[in-house]
Design a protein around this motif. Structure first.
Motif, PDB file in Angstrom:
ATOM      1  N   TYR A   1       6.517  -6.952  -7.979  1.00  0.00           N
ATOM      2  CA  TYR A   1       6.671  -5.784  -6.709  1.00  0.00           C
ATOM      3  C   TYR A   1       4.726  -6.419  -5.854  1.00  0.00           C
ATOM      4  O   TYR A   1       4.622  -5.983  -4.942  1.00  0.00           O
ATOM      5  N   GLU A   2       4.769  -7.289  -6.515  1.00  0.00           N
ATOM      6  CA  GLU A   2       2.598  -7.515  -6.233  1.00  0.00           C
ATOM      7  C   GLU A   2       2.016  -7.930  -4.709  1.00  0.00           C
ATOM      8  O   GLU A   2       1.510  -7.132  -4.676  1.00  0.00           O
ATOM      9  N   SER A   3       3.163  -8.364  -4.587  1.00  0.00           N
ATOM     10  CA  SER A   3       2.958  -8.814  -2.841  1.00  0.00           C
ATOM     11  C   SER A   3       2.757  -7.364  -2.059  1.00  0.00           C
ATOM     12  O   SER A   3       3.099  -7.801  -0.863  1.00  0.00           O
ATOM     13  N   TYR A   4       3.529  -5.798  -1.959  1.00  0.00           N
ATOM     14  CA  TYR A   4       3.948  -5.381  -1.430  1.00  0.00           C
ATOM     15  C   TYR A   4       2.294  -5.077  -1.932  1.00  0.00           C
ATOM     16  O   TYR A   4       2.028  -4.013  -0.657  1.00  0.00           O
ATOM     17  N   ILE A   5       2.247  -5.080  -2.927  1.00  0.00           N
ATOM     18  CA  ILE A   5       0.016  -4.302  -3.071  1.00  0.00           C
ATOM     19  C   ILE A   5      -0.391  -5.137  -2.494  1.00  0.00           C
ATOM     20  O   ILE A   5      -1.649  -4.215  -1.943  1.00  0.00           O
ATOM     21  N   THR A   6      -0.341  -6.331  -2.690  1.00  0.00           N
ATOM     22  CA  THR A   6      -1.109  -7.123  -2.113  1.00  0.00           C
ATOM     23  C   THR A   6      -1.467  -6.639  -0.268  1.00  0.00           C
ATOM     24  O   THR A   6      -2.232  -7.309   0.673  1.00  0.00           O
ATOM     25  N   GLU A   7      -0.440  -6.675   0.269  1.00  0.00           N
ATOM     26  CA  GLU A   7      -0.226  -7.125   1.579  1.00  0.00           C
ATOM     27  C   GLU A   7      -0.270  -5.752   1.929  1.00  0.00           C
ATOM     28  O   GLU A   7      -0.782  -5.296   3.204  1.00  0.00           O
ATOM     29  N   ARG A   8      -0.320  -4.424   1.543  1.00  0.00           N
ATOM     30  CA  ARG A   8      -0.753  -3.608   2.286  1.00  0.00           C
ATOM     31  C   ARG A   8      -2.355  -3.165   2.013  1.00  0.00           C
ATOM     32  O   ARG A   8      -2.756  -2.780   2.659  1.00  0.00           O
ATOM     33  N   PHE A   9      -2.420  -3.649   0.737  1.00  0.00           N
ATOM     34  CA  PHE A   9      -4.171  -3.171   0.238  1.00  0.00           C
ATOM     35  C   PHE A   9      -5.298  -4.317   0.144  1.00  0.00           C
ATOM     36  O   PHE A   9      -6.436  -4.193  -0.312  1.00  0.00           O
ATOM     37  N   GLY A  10      -4.505  -5.474   0.049  1.00  0.00           N
ATOM     38  CA  GLY A  10      -5.294  -7.105  -0.269  1.00  0.00           C
ATOM     39  C   GLY A  10      -5.343  -7.510  -1.572  1.00  0.00           C
ATOM     40  O   GLY A  10      -5.089  -6.479  -2.406  1.00  0.00           O
ATOM     41  N   SER A  11      -5.816  -8.358  -1.787  1.00  0.00           N
ATOM     42  CA  SER A  11      -6.023  -9.672  -3.220  1.00  0.00           C
ATOM     43  C   SER A  11      -6.649  -9.406  -3.546  1.00  0.00           C
ATOM     44  O   SER A  11      -6.716  -9.132  -4.745  1.00  0.00           O
ATOM     45  N   ASP A  12      -8.145  -7.977  -3.432  1.00  0.00           N
ATOM     46  CA  ASP A  12      -9.536  -7.718  -4.041  1.00  0.00           C
ATOM     47  C   ASP A  12      -9.246  -6.942  -4.712  1.00  0.00           C
ATOM     48  O   ASP A  12     -10.105  -6.532  -4.862  1.00  0.00           O
ATOM     49  N   ILE A  13      -7.855  -6.242  -4.963  1.00  0.00           N
ATOM     50  CA  ILE A  13      -8.333  -4.811  -5.032  1.00  0.00           C
ATOM     51  C   ILE A  13      -7.762  -5.323  -6.591  1.00  0.00           C
ATOM     52  O   ILE A  13      -7.492  -6.287  -7.180  1.00  0.00           O
ATOM     53  N   GLU A  14      -8.693  -4.007  -7.496  1.00  0.00           N
ATOM     54  CA  GLU A  14      -8.235  -4.705  -9.194  1.00  0.00           C
ATOM     55  C   GLU A  14      -7.224  -3.749 -10.103  1.00  0.00           C
ATOM     56  O   GLU A  14      -6.700  -2.950  -9.952  1.00  0.00           O
ATOM     57  N   LYS A  15      -6.286  -4.968 -10.675  1.00  0.00           N
ATOM     58  CA  LYS A  15      -4.891  -4.549 -11.819  1.00  0.00           C
ATOM     59  C   LYS A  15      -5.346  -4.796 -12.578  1.00  0.00           C
ATOM     60  O   LYS A  15      -5.665  -5.573 -13.121  1.00  0.00           O
ATOM     61  N   ASN A  16      -4.597  -3.663 -13.171  1.00  0.00           N
ATOM     62  CA  ASN A  16      -5.389  -3.212 -14.711  1.00  0.00           C
ATOM     63  C   ASN A  16      -3.253  -3.607 -15.528  1.00  0.00           C
ATOM     64  O   ASN A  16      -2.778  -3.094 -15.402  1.00  0.00           O
ATOM     65  N   GLU A  17      -3.231  -4.951 -15.845  1.00  0.00           N
ATOM     66  CA  GLU A  17      -2.162  -4.690 -16.613  1.00  0.00           C
ATOM     67  C   GLU A  17      -2.042  -3.619 -17.533  1.00  0.00           C
ATOM     68  O   GLU A  17      -2.733  -3.515 -18.296  1.00  0.00           O
ATOM     69  N   VAL A  18      -0.448  -3.593 -17.764  1.00  0.00           N
ATOM     70  CA  VAL A  18       0.298  -2.289 -18.376  1.00  0.00           C
ATOM     71  C   VAL A  18       0.953  -2.801 -19.908  1.00  0.00           C
ATOM     72  O   VAL A  18       0.447  -3.074 -21.026  1.00  0.00           O
ATOM     73  N   ASP A  19       1.747  -3.607 -19.445  1.00  0.00           N
ATOM     74  CA  ASP A  19       2.625  -4.891 -20.285  1.00  0.00           C
ATOM     75  C   ASP A  19       2.782  -6.134 -19.569  1.00  0.00           C
ATOM     76  O   ASP A  19       2.571  -6.561 -18.537  1.00  0.00           O
ATOM     77  N   ASP A  20       4.046  -6.641 -20.361  1.00  0.00           N
ATOM     78  CA  ASP A  20       4.524  -7.834 -19.458  1.00  0.00           C
ATOM     79  C   ASP A  20       5.013  -7.834 -18.171  1.00  0.00           C
ATOM     80  O   ASP A  20       5.115  -8.750 -17.762  1.00  0.00           O
ATOM     81  N   GLU A  21       5.232  -6.643 -18.017  1.00  0.00           N
ATOM     82  CA  GLU A  21       6.338  -6.396 -16.687  1.00  0.00           C
ATOM     83  C   GLU A  21       5.649  -5.655 -15.938  1.00  0.00           C
ATOM     84  O   GLU A  21       5.859  -5.551 -14.529  1.00  0.00           O
ATOM     85  N   HIS A  22       4.910  -5.429 -16.226  1.00  0.00           N
ATOM     86  CA  HIS A  22       3.523  -3.927 -15.225  1.00  0.00           C
ATOM     87  C   HIS A  22       2.600  -4.059 -15.441  1.00  0.00           C
ATOM     88  O   HIS A  22       1.325  -3.957 -16.062  1.00  0.00           O
ATOM     89  N   PHE A  23       1.444  -3.251 -14.092  1.00  0.00           N
ATOM     90  CA  PHE A  23       0.316  -3.565 -13.853  1.00  0.00           C
ATOM     91  C   PHE A  23       0.366  -2.138 -13.580  1.00  0.00           C
ATOM     92  O   PHE A  23       1.189  -1.544 -12.403  1.00  0.00           O
ATOM     93  N   GLU A  24      -0.563  -1.812 -12.911  1.00  0.00           N
ATOM     94  CA  GLU A  24      -1.545  -0.593 -12.242  1.00  0.00           C
ATOM     95  C   GLU A  24      -2.467  -0.810 -11.330  1.00  0.00           C
ATOM     96  O   GLU A  24      -3.573  -1.862 -12.195  1.00  0.00           O
ATOM     97  N   VAL A  25      -2.638  -0.149 -10.690  1.00  0.00           N
ATOM     98  CA  VAL A  25      -3.478   0.078  -9.383  1.00  0.00           C
ATOM     99  C   VAL A  25      -3.831   1.350  -8.973  1.00  0.00           C
ATOM    100  O   VAL A  25      -3.325   1.973  -9.598  1.00  0.00           O
ATOM    101  N   THR A  26      -5.517   1.253  -8.750  1.00  0.00           N
ATOM    102  CA  THR A  26      -5.856   2.988  -7.969  1.00  0.00           C
ATOM    103  C   THR A  26      -6.706   2.523  -6.679  1.00  0.00           C
ATOM    104  O   THR A  26      -7.194   1.674  -7.021  1.00  0.00           O
ATOM    105  N   VAL A  27      -5.817   2.899  -6.053  1.00  0.00           N
ATOM    106  CA  VAL A  27      -6.493   2.934  -4.653  1.00  0.00           C
ATOM    107  C   VAL A  27      -6.903   4.163  -3.602  1.00  0.00           C
ATOM    108  O   VAL A  27      -5.568   5.482  -4.186  1.00  0.00           O
TER     109      VAL A  27
END
Length: 94
Positions: free
Chosen positions: A15-41
């Motif tokens: 679902y990363e494309s939904y995040i980058t489309e809405r918030f841009g590609s320069d936001i910090e993404k923190n890997e949670v595990d092999d399948e997930h990441f977190e963002v704070t926006v």
């Protein structure tokens, strides 16, 4: 009047494309595990944003603030009261 809040989202990596489309590609993404990441926006917690998160259920999950999580729970309960099943297993009809 805008209700700007820092929101933390847990996202499936597909679902990363939904995040980058809405918030841009320069936001910090923190890997949670092999399948997930977190963002704070920082977002305006208006109905459009809340609907966006609700529409991506299964791929993006709000972790906080509690105000947002509570609103999403309220929406889920409202939807269940309209579209859920009664005790007989039959769908509700309006």
């Amino acid at each position: 009047m805008a209700d700007m809040q820092n929101v933390t989202l847990m996202c499936r990596k597909d679902y990363e494309s939904y995040i980058t489309e809405r918030f841009g590609s320069d936001i910090e993404k923190n890997e949670v595990d092999d399948e997930h990441f977190e963002v704070t926006v920082e977002v305006d917690m208006d109905p459009v944003f809340i609907g966006w998160v609700a529409g991506l259920v299964g791929g993006i999950r709000a972790l906080g603030p509690g105000k947002l999580v509570d609103r999403l729970r309220d929406i889920a309960a409202e939807l269940d009261s309209v579209y859920g099943r009664d005790k007989t297993g039959r769908e509700h009809l309006m």
